[in-house]
Design a protein around this motif. Structure first.
Motif, PDB file in Angstrom:
ATOM      1  N   ARG A 158       0.828  -1.206   0.000  1.00 41.23           N
ATOM      2  CA  ARG A 158       0.000   0.000   0.000  1.00 41.23           C
ATOM      3  C   ARG A 158       0.864   1.258   0.000  1.00 41.23           C
ATOM      4  O   ARG A 158       0.474   2.308  -0.549  1.00 41.23           O
ATOM      5  CB  ARG A 158      -0.923  -0.016   1.219  1.00 41.23           C
ATOM      6  CG  ARG A 158      -1.672   1.317   1.464  1.00 41.23           C
ATOM      7  CD  ARG A 158      -2.848   1.481   0.534  1.00 41.23           C
ATOM      8  NE  ARG A 158      -3.374   2.840   0.505  1.00 41.23           N
ATOM      9  CZ  ARG A 158      -4.141   3.399   1.424  1.00 41.23           C
ATOM     10  NH1 ARG A 158      -4.489   2.718   2.503  1.00 41.23           N
ATOM     11  NH2 ARG A 158      -4.593   4.639   1.276  1.00 41.23           N
ATOM     12  N   ALA A 159       2.030   1.181   0.620  1.00 42.68           N
ATOM     13  CA  ALA A 159       2.907   2.348   0.696  1.00 42.68           C
ATOM     14  C   ALA A 159       3.299   2.870  -0.681  1.00 42.68           C
ATOM     15  O   ALA A 159       3.646   4.046  -0.829  1.00 42.68           O
ATOM     16  CB  ALA A 159       4.163   2.007   1.505  1.00 42.68           C
ATOM     17  N   GLU A 160       3.224   2.011  -1.682  1.00 41.68           N
ATOM     18  CA  GLU A 160       3.579   2.435  -3.041  1.00 41.68           C
ATOM     19  C   GLU A 160       2.416   3.127  -3.746  1.00 41.68           C
ATOM     20  O   GLU A 160       2.580   3.679  -4.833  1.00 41.68           O
ATOM     21  CB  GLU A 160       4.041   1.220  -3.866  1.00 41.68           C
ATOM     22  CG  GLU A 160       5.345   0.618  -3.357  1.00 41.68           C
ATOM     23  CD  GLU A 160       5.804  -0.554  -4.212  1.00 41.68           C
ATOM     24  OE1 GLU A 160       5.294  -0.703  -5.348  1.00 41.68           O
ATOM     25  OE2 GLU A 160       6.664  -1.321  -3.737  1.00 41.68           O
ATOM     26  N   GLY A 161       1.243   3.097  -3.134  1.00 42.80           N
ATOM     27  CA  GLY A 161       0.073   3.765  -3.698  1.00 42.80           C
ATOM     28  C   GLY A 161      -0.705   2.877  -4.648  1.00 42.80           C
ATOM     29  O   GLY A 161      -0.130   2.186  -5.485  1.00 42.80           O
ATOM     30  N   TYR A 162      -2.030   2.920  -4.504  1.00 41.51           N
ATOM     31  CA  TYR A 162      -2.901   2.109  -5.358  1.00 41.51           C
ATOM     32  C   TYR A 162      -3.630   2.949  -6.409  1.00 41.51           C
ATOM     33  O   TYR A 162      -4.387   2.403  -7.213  1.00 41.51           O
ATOM     34  CB  TYR A 162      -3.939   1.384  -4.490  1.00 41.51           C
ATOM     35  CG  TYR A 162      -3.435   0.132  -3.795  1.00 41.51           C
ATOM     36  CD1 TYR A 162      -2.093  -0.238  -3.836  1.00 41.51           C
ATOM     37  CD2 TYR A 162      -4.314  -0.679  -3.095  1.00 41.51           C
ATOM     38  CE1 TYR A 162      -1.650  -1.388  -3.195  1.00 41.51           C
ATOM     39  CE2 TYR A 162      -3.874  -1.842  -2.454  1.00 41.51           C
ATOM     40  CZ  TYR A 162      -2.550  -2.173  -2.510  1.00 41.51           C
ATOM     41  OH  TYR A 162      -2.113  -3.318  -1.878  1.00 41.51           O
ATOM     42  N   GLY A 163      -3.431   4.251  -6.389  1.00 39.79           N
ATOM     43  CA  GLY A 163      -4.148   5.118  -7.304  1.00 39.79           C
ATOM     44  C   GLY A 163      -3.949   4.787  -8.768  1.00 39.79           C
ATOM     45  O   GLY A 163      -4.873   4.891  -9.577  1.00 39.79           O
TER      46      GLY A 163
END
Length: 203
Positions: free
Chosen positions: A34-39
Motif C-alpha cells: 500500500r505504501a507504493e500507492g494504489y491510485g
C-alpha cells in the motif's frame, strides 16, 4: 484522517452501474504494498488495454478531468468482494467523494473508515448530475454538514447513515468512534463492577 465537512472540487462522471471492487482494483495488483500507492491501479482494466496503453474509455482520463476529487456514478457502486483495497485505490487517486444511488454495504463502511464519503442520492438526482457533468459542468460542492450537493441547479439531498456521517465529519475510524465514548464505557464498567463483582476476573 482528515475530516470531511465541505468539499468544493472538480467532479467526473462515471456513467456505469454496478462498478464492483474487482473493477475498482483488479486482484492482481493487490500484492503491491500500500505504501507504493494504489491510485495508478484504479479502474485499470477499464482505463487500459491488454497492451497497457490508455484506452481513453473513461472520462476520468480526459485532461479536463485531471485532479477530480468527486465521482458521480450509477447504482450499486462498490458491489462484490469486501476488499478494502478498492477504497484505497480511490483515495490514493485523490477521490474524496463518490456520489451514487446505492453502494455495496461493505464498500460504504470501508469508505467511511478511510475518509471517503459514499454520498447516496436518488436515481433521478444521479442522472441529473451525470447529465450536467457530461454537458460541461466541472465543479460540485458536497456539503456533508448540510447533507446536500450544490452546483447543478437545485441543491440535492444526500442520504447517509448517521454513524458514517459522524465518523467522516470528525475524521474518525471505528476505533476513534469507540474512544469518543470512553468516559461512558468507563462509567458503565465501574457501575457493572459494583452490581456484579463476581463477573470481574481475578487480578
Amino acid at each position: 484522517m482528515e475530516p470531511f465537512r465541505r468539499l468544493s472540487a472538480l467532479a467526473c462522471p462515471l456513467p456505469l452501474a454496478s462498478v464492483d471492487t474487482d473493477q475498482l482494483i483488479p486482484a492482481r495488483f493487490m500484492k503491491t504494498p500500500r505504501a507504493e500507492g494504489y491510485g495508478r491501479f484504479l479502474l485499470y482494466d477499464l482505463r487500459y488495454g491488454s497492451d497497457g496503453r490508455p484506452s481513453g474509455a473513461l472520462p476520468l482520463d480526459e485532461p479536463a478531468r485531471a485532479g477530480a476529487q468527486i465521482l458521480v456514478a450509477r447504482r450499486n457502486f462498490g458491489a462484490g468482494s469486501s476488499r478494502e483495497a478498492a477504497v484505497y485505490a480511490l483515495v490514493d487517486y485523490g477521490i474524496r467523494c463518490v456520489i451514487a444511488p446505492s453502494f455495496g454495504d461493505i464498500f460504504a463502511a470501508n469508505a467511511a473508515n478511510n475518509g471517503l464519503l459514499p454520498a447516496v442520492v436518488s436515481e433521478e438526482d444521479a442522472e441529473r448530475l451525470l447529465f450536467a457533468l457530461e454537458a460541461g459542468l466541472e465543479e460540485l460542492v458536497v456539503d456533508l454538514e448540510a447533507e446536500r450537493i450544490e452546483g447543478a441547479g437545485e441543491p440535492i439531498a444526500i442520504m447517509i447513515d448517521p454513524v458514517m456521517r459522524t465518523k467522516l465529519l470528525n475524521g474518525w475510524d471505528d476505533l476513534d468512534m469507540t474512544l469518543s465514548r470512553a468516559d461512558e464505557i468507563a462509567a458503565f464498567a465501574e457501575a457493572d463492577a459494583t452490581r456484579r463483582p463476581w463477573a470481574r476476573p481475578d487480578a
